[in-house]
Design an enzyme around this catalytic site. Structure first.
Site, short mmCIF file in Angstrom:
data_model
loop_
_atom_site.label_atom_id
_atom_site.label_comp_id
_atom_site.label_asym_id
_atom_site.label_seq_id
_atom_site.Cartn_x
_atom_site.Cartn_y
_atom_site.Cartn_z
N ILE A 4 -10.04 -31.46 3.56
CA ILE A 4 -9.92 -32.92 3.67
C ILE A 4 -9.14 -33.29 2.41
O ILE A 4 -9.67 -33.29 1.32
CB ILE A 4 -11.29 -33.61 3.75
CG1 ILE A 4 -12.02 -33.16 5.02
CG2 ILE A 4 -11.11 -35.13 3.73
CD1 ILE A 4 -13.39 -33.75 5.21
N PRO A 5 -7.84 -33.58 2.57
CA PRO A 5 -6.90 -33.55 1.45
C PRO A 5 -6.94 -34.75 0.52
O PRO A 5 -5.99 -35.53 0.43
CB PRO A 5 -5.54 -33.44 2.16
CG PRO A 5 -5.76 -34.13 3.47
CD PRO A 5 -7.18 -33.82 3.85
N CYS A 6 -8.01 -34.87 -0.22
CA CYS A 6 -8.14 -35.95 -1.20
C CYS A 6 -7.11 -35.81 -2.32
O CYS A 6 -6.75 -36.80 -2.96
CB CYS A 6 -9.55 -36.01 -1.76
SG CYS A 6 -10.14 -34.46 -2.45
N HIS A 7 -6.60 -34.61 -2.52
CA HIS A 7 -5.59 -34.38 -3.56
C HIS A 7 -4.27 -35.08 -3.26
O HIS A 7 -3.46 -35.27 -4.15
CB HIS A 7 -5.36 -32.87 -3.74
CG HIS A 7 -4.92 -32.18 -2.49
ND1 HIS A 7 -5.83 -31.72 -1.55
CD2 HIS A 7 -3.69 -31.89 -2.01
CE1 HIS A 7 -5.17 -31.17 -0.56
NE2 HIS A 7 -3.87 -31.25 -0.81
N ARG A 8 -4.05 -35.49 -2.03
CA ARG A 8 -2.80 -36.16 -1.65
C ARG A 8 -2.82 -37.67 -1.89
O ARG A 8 -1.85 -38.35 -1.62
CB ARG A 8 -2.49 -35.89 -0.18
CG ARG A 8 -2.24 -34.43 0.12
CD ARG A 8 -1.88 -34.19 1.57
NE ARG A 8 -1.96 -32.77 1.86
CZ ARG A 8 -2.36 -32.25 3.01
NH1 ARG A 8 -2.69 -33.04 4.00
NH2 ARG A 8 -2.43 -30.95 3.16
#
Length: 183
Positions: free
Chosen positions: A151-155
């Site tokens: 779940i790409p919270c880094h984006r």
């Protein structure tokens, strides 16, 4: 990837109070280009993915799931998660089994719409979930994402283009974004 394609590849199932009463979680760890990764899954889906040494991550898992039976054992869901971390463009289907509020689950679901190699703002996510004034709450939910990478919270970055924060540290966030921009 269109929203329809994303929806067919990813699914979030909320962990209910009844689920928590009889939860068995399988886990394993592996090395990645980002460091040591720890992945955990219930019978319904991935419930945790963190960065760190196994003993430290196991303690974190115990805090998150007080009554769960924890078993060190790979399963297909964990293998699929490893594939997805190694190659974010993989067409692996992933189901998540997550504990969170309805608001958090909505935010995490929306994060799945961010494309590999791209970023968007906290404000964008707030607008997409129909809560444009809830930017701080969105940022808080993103910071509590239990399944990093997948779940790409880094984006998600600040509206001014700066990186903002990242639970696992800005060096890891930079490394992930750099890697994703080259694939």
């Amino acid at each position: 990837m269109s929203n329809q394609e994303r929806q067919s590849r990813y699914k979030i199932i909320p962990i209910t109070v009844d689920d928590e009463k009889n939860l068995t979680i399988r886990y394993d760890s592996f090395d990645s280009i980002y460091g040591h990764i720890f992945v955990a899954a219930t019978d319904k889906g991935i419930c945790y993915l963190g960065i760190g040494d196994e003993p430290e991550m196991l303690e974190e898992l115990k805090k998150r799931f007080l009554n769960a039976v924890l078993v060190k054992q790979k399963n297909q869901m964990i293998k699929d998660a490893v594939t997805q971390v190694s190659n974010p463009n993989a067409t692996t289907e992933i189901t998540f089994h997550l504990k969170g509020t309805e608001f958090q689950l909505n935010v995490w679901d929306e994060l799945l719409n961010t494309k590999v190699g791209e970023t968007c703002s906290y404000m964008h996510i707030a607008e997409k979930i129909g809560r444009p004034k809830a930017v701080r709450a969105v940022a808080s939910a993103i910071g509590q994402n239990p399944v990093t990478f997948l779940i790409p919270c880094h984006r998600i970055i600040r509206s001014d283009g700066t990186l903002g924060g990242y639970y696992w540290g800005l060096d890891i966030k930079k490394k992930i974004l750099k890697h994703e921009s080259t694939i």
